[in-house]
Write a protein that holds these residues in place. Structure first.
Motif, PDB file in Angstrom:
ATOM      1  N   LEU A  24       0.809  -1.215   0.000  1.00 27.28           N
ATOM      2  CA  LEU A  24       0.000   0.000   0.000  1.00 27.28           C
ATOM      3  C   LEU A  24       0.849   1.275   0.000  1.00 27.28           C
ATOM      4  CD1 LEU A  24      -2.808  -1.187   2.412  1.00 27.28           C
ATOM      5  CD2 LEU A  24      -2.800  -1.177  -0.101  1.00 27.28           C
ATOM      6  N   TYR A  25       2.171   1.114   0.125  1.00 25.23           N
ATOM      7  CA  TYR A  25       3.073   2.265  -0.045  1.00 25.23           C
ATOM      8  C   TYR A  25       3.351   2.343  -1.544  1.00 25.23           C
ATOM      9  CZ  TYR A  25       6.965   5.477   0.730  1.00 25.23           C
ATOM     10  OH  TYR A  25       7.798   6.581   0.719  1.00 25.23           O
ATOM     11  N   ASP A  26       2.318   2.771  -2.263  1.00 23.94           N
ATOM     12  CA  ASP A  26       2.287   2.717  -3.722  1.00 23.94           C
ATOM     13  C   ASP A  26       1.739   4.047  -4.225  1.00 23.94           C
ATOM     14  OD1 ASP A  26       1.954   1.884  -6.432  1.00 23.94           O
ATOM     15  OD2 ASP A  26      -0.037   1.090  -6.000  1.00 23.94           O
ATOM     16  N   PHE A  27       2.297   4.532  -5.296  1.00 28.49           N
ATOM     17  CA  PHE A  27       1.859   5.810  -5.838  1.00 28.49           C
ATOM     18  C   PHE A  27       1.246   5.681  -7.227  1.00 28.49           C
ATOM     19  CE2 PHE A  27       5.177   6.373  -2.735  1.00 28.49           C
ATOM     20  CZ  PHE A  27       4.541   7.208  -1.828  1.00 28.49           C
ATOM     21  N   SER A  28       1.427   4.540  -7.884  1.00 33.24           N
ATOM     22  CA  SER A  28       0.867   4.358  -9.230  1.00 33.24           C
ATOM     23  C   SER A  28      -0.527   3.741  -9.193  1.00 33.24           C
ATOM     24  CB  SER A  28       1.783   3.456 -10.063  1.00 33.24           C
ATOM     25  OG  SER A  28       1.695   2.105  -9.601  1.00 33.24           O
ATOM     26  N   GLY A  29      -0.789   2.909  -8.207  1.00 31.22           N
ATOM     27  CA  GLY A  29      -2.064   2.207  -8.121  1.00 31.22           C
ATOM     28  C   GLY A  29      -1.959   0.744  -8.488  1.00 31.22           C
ATOM     29  N   GLU A  30      -0.871   0.341  -9.139  1.00 34.90           N
ATOM     30  CA  GLU A  30      -0.734  -1.057  -9.554  1.00 34.90           C
ATOM     31  C   GLU A  30      -0.660  -2.003  -8.360  1.00 34.90           C
ATOM     32  OE1 GLU A  30       2.344  -1.569 -12.535  1.00 34.90           O
ATOM     33  OE2 GLU A  30       1.792   0.371 -13.395  1.00 34.90           O
ATOM     34  N   ASP A  31       0.143  -1.662  -7.357  1.00 38.52           N
ATOM     35  CA  ASP A  31       0.264  -2.529  -6.180  1.00 38.52           C
ATOM     36  C   ASP A  31      -1.022  -2.527  -5.356  1.00 38.52           C
ATOM     37  OD1 ASP A  31       2.833  -3.193  -6.911  1.00 38.52           O
ATOM     38  OD2 ASP A  31       3.798  -1.863  -5.468  1.00 38.52           O
ATOM     39  N   VAL A  32      -1.677  -1.377  -5.241  1.00 39.62           N
ATOM     40  CA  VAL A  32      -2.944  -1.299  -4.502  1.00 39.62           C
ATOM     41  C   VAL A  32      -3.987  -2.170  -5.201  1.00 39.62           C
ATOM     42  CG1 VAL A  32      -4.849   0.206  -3.768  1.00 39.62           C
ATOM     43  CG2 VAL A  32      -2.483   0.983  -3.517  1.00 39.62           C
ATOM     44  N   HIS A  33      -4.027  -2.109  -6.526  1.00 39.93           N
ATOM     45  CA  HIS A  33      -4.976  -2.922  -7.290  1.00 39.93           C
ATOM     46  C   HIS A  33      -4.725  -4.411  -7.032  1.00 39.93           C
ATOM     47  CE1 HIS A  33      -6.883  -4.162 -11.337  1.00 39.93           C
ATOM     48  NE2 HIS A  33      -7.812  -4.053 -10.412  1.00 39.93           N
ATOM     49  N   GLN A  34      -3.474  -4.827  -7.078  1.00 43.77           N
ATOM     50  CA  GLN A  34      -3.137  -6.231  -6.803  1.00 43.77           C
ATOM     51  C   GLN A  34      -3.507  -6.610  -5.363  1.00 43.77           C
ATOM     52  OE1 GLN A  34      -2.295  -8.595  -9.070  1.00 43.77           O
ATOM     53  NE2 GLN A  34      -2.767  -6.868 -10.408  1.00 43.77           N
ATOM     54  N   PHE A  35      -3.305  -5.691  -4.438  1.00 49.68           N
ATOM     55  CA  PHE A  35      -3.660  -5.920  -3.032  1.00 49.68           C
ATOM     56  C   PHE A  35      -5.163  -6.200  -2.916  1.00 49.68           C
ATOM     57  CE2 PHE A  35      -5.081  -4.552   1.141  1.00 49.68           C
ATOM     58  CZ  PHE A  35      -4.174  -5.188   1.979  1.00 49.68           C
ATOM     59  N   ILE A  36      -5.977  -5.374  -3.579  1.00 46.51           N
ATOM     60  CA  ILE A  36      -7.439  -5.545  -3.540  1.00 46.51           C
ATOM     61  C   ILE A  36      -7.823  -6.900  -4.134  1.00 46.51           C
ATOM     62  CG2 ILE A  36      -9.634  -4.678  -4.499  1.00 46.51           C
ATOM     63  CD1 ILE A  36      -8.364  -1.808  -4.228  1.00 46.51           C
ATOM     64  N   LEU A  37      -7.242  -7.235  -5.283  1.00 43.58           N
ATOM     65  CA  LEU A  37      -7.557  -8.519  -5.931  1.00 43.58           C
ATOM     66  C   LEU A  37      -7.155  -9.715  -5.068  1.00 43.58           C
ATOM     67  CD1 LEU A  37      -6.483  -7.773  -9.621  1.00 43.58           C
ATOM     68  CD2 LEU A  37      -8.812  -7.799  -8.677  1.00 43.58           C
ATOM     69  N   GLY A  38      -6.199  -9.517  -4.174  1.00 46.48           N
ATOM     70  CA  GLY A  38      -5.702 -10.603  -3.332  1.00 46.48           C
ATOM     71  C   GLY A  38      -6.342 -10.690  -1.960  1.00 46.48           C
ATOM     72  N   LEU A  39      -7.333  -9.834  -1.687  1.00 50.90           N
ATOM     73  CA  LEU A  39      -7.976  -9.873  -0.375  1.00 50.90           C
ATOM     74  C   LEU A  39      -8.684 -11.201  -0.138  1.00 50.90           C
ATOM     75  CD1 LEU A  39      -9.419  -6.242  -0.309  1.00 50.90           C
ATOM     76  CD2 LEU A  39      -7.770  -7.193   1.336  1.00 50.90           C
ATOM     77  N   ASN A  40      -8.768 -11.569   1.133  1.00 53.69           N
ATOM     78  CA  ASN A  40      -9.425 -12.809   1.524  1.00 53.69           C
ATOM     79  C   ASN A  40     -10.940 -12.641   1.394  1.00 53.69           C
ATOM     80  OD1 ASN A  40     -10.550 -14.990   3.036  1.00 53.69           O
ATOM     81  ND2 ASN A  40      -8.590 -15.213   4.081  1.00 53.69           N
ATOM     82  N   ASN A  41     -11.595 -13.608   0.763  1.00 56.91           N
ATOM     83  CA  ASN A  41     -13.029 -13.509   0.496  1.00 56.91           C
ATOM     84  C   ASN A  41     -13.909 -13.568   1.741  1.00 56.91           C
ATOM     85  OD1 ASN A  41     -13.029 -13.017  -2.274  1.00 56.91           O
ATOM     86  ND2 ASN A  41     -12.672 -15.176  -2.705  1.00 56.91           N
ATOM     87  N   ASP A  42     -13.328 -13.883   2.910  1.00 55.51           N
ATOM     88  CA  ASP A  42     -14.156 -13.849   4.121  1.00 55.51           C
ATOM     89  C   ASP A  42     -14.386 -12.409   4.593  1.00 55.51           C
ATOM     90  OD1 ASP A  42     -11.668 -13.251   5.213  1.00 55.51           O
ATOM     91  OD2 ASP A  42     -11.790 -14.739   6.809  1.00 55.51           O
ATOM     92  N   LYS A  43     -13.731 -11.459   3.944  1.00 55.10           N
ATOM     93  CA  LYS A  43     -13.910 -10.038   4.254  1.00 55.10           C
ATOM     94  C   LYS A  43     -14.739  -9.396   3.151  1.00 55.10           C
ATOM     95  CE  LYS A  43      -9.539  -9.989   6.687  1.00 55.10           C
ATOM     96  NZ  LYS A  43      -9.707 -11.394   7.014  1.00 55.10           N
ATOM     97  N   ASN A  44     -15.868  -8.798   3.535  1.00 54.07           N
ATOM     98  CA  ASN A  44     -16.734  -8.172   2.534  1.00 54.07           C
ATOM     99  C   ASN A  44     -16.499  -6.674   2.397  1.00 54.07           C
ATOM    100  OD1 ASN A  44     -18.172 -10.497   1.679  1.00 54.07           O
ATOM    101  ND2 ASN A  44     -19.268 -10.459   3.616  1.00 54.07           N
ATOM    102  N   THR A  45     -16.155  -6.010   3.496  1.00 52.61           N
ATOM    103  CA  THR A  45     -15.919  -4.569   3.468  1.00 52.61           C
ATOM    104  C   THR A  45     -14.583  -4.271   4.130  1.00 52.61           C
ATOM    105  OG1 THR A  45     -18.281  -4.104   3.561  1.00 52.61           O
ATOM    106  CG2 THR A  45     -16.807  -2.309   4.180  1.00 52.61           C
ATOM    107  N   VAL A  46     -13.704  -3.615   3.379  1.00 53.44           N
ATOM    108  CA  VAL A  46     -12.389  -3.267   3.913  1.00 53.44           C
ATOM    109  C   VAL A  46     -12.149  -1.771   3.720  1.00 53.44           C
ATOM    110  CG1 VAL A  46     -11.442  -5.568   3.469  1.00 53.44           C
ATOM    111  CG2 VAL A  46     -11.126  -3.771   1.776  1.00 53.44           C
TER     112      VAL A  46
END
Length: 162
Positions: free
Chosen positions: A82-104
């Motif tokens: 999340l120490y990201d300025f382009s958005g690419e790492d944040v996007h990958q982080f979101i795609l990799g979230l655990n499905n037991d979490k609905n709202t983050v």
């Protein structure tokens, strides 16, 4: 349904001779974050997990914001992605979230958050300002399947009264 809430760190200070990661919040940044958190409380949804960039200004923003929501810090983590300025790492982080979490809720930086808000939301945002919040909702139960969703809320400090 999956929901991600992006909160850009509050206004930070450049007056200290410290690394980018160590830059602190300014008093105005603290006030703005408190204002946005208070406004967010009024329509509070259940948040399953919170994540922050390890940068001082993002962590401090997260602490202020989450404390005002009485959020359990047992469900809070730092992530270098999340120490990201382009958005690419944040996007990958979101795609990799655990499905037991609905709202983050995620605390981080621009240009990453403006890029994510525009690429995953359905409303153009010129710039997510410091202390700004963007809430995105996705019609899926699988984080790895997140594509274009809906921008359901924005809260920016300048829109809120003192």
């Amino acid at each position: 349904m999956k929901t991600v809430i992006l909160v850009r760190h509050g206004k930070s200070s450049w007056e200290y001779n410290v690394s980018d990661r160590d830059r602190p919040l300014m008093e105005r940044g603290i006030k703005d974050v408190n204002k946005v958190a208070k406004a967010f409380q009024s329509e509070l949804t259940r948040i399953d997990a919170a994540y922050s960039s390890p940068a001082n200004r993002a962590m401090h923003t997260a602490m202020i914001f989450l404390r005002s929501l009485n959020f359990s810090f047992a469900n809070f983590e730092l992530s270098n992605e999340l120490y990201d300025f382009s958005g690419e790492d944040v996007h990958q982080f979101i795609l990799g979230l655990n499905n037991d979490k609905n709202t983050v809720i995620i605390f981080g930086h621009n240009e990453a958050f403006t890029h994510i808000a525009n690429s995953l939301g359905n409303m153009y945002i010129d710039n997510v300002p410091t202390g700004g919040l963007v809430q995105l909702k996705f019609d899926t139960n699988d984080w790895s399947a997140v594509t274009k969703g809906s921008t359901v809320r924005t809260l920016f400090p300048k829109q809120l009264k003192e």
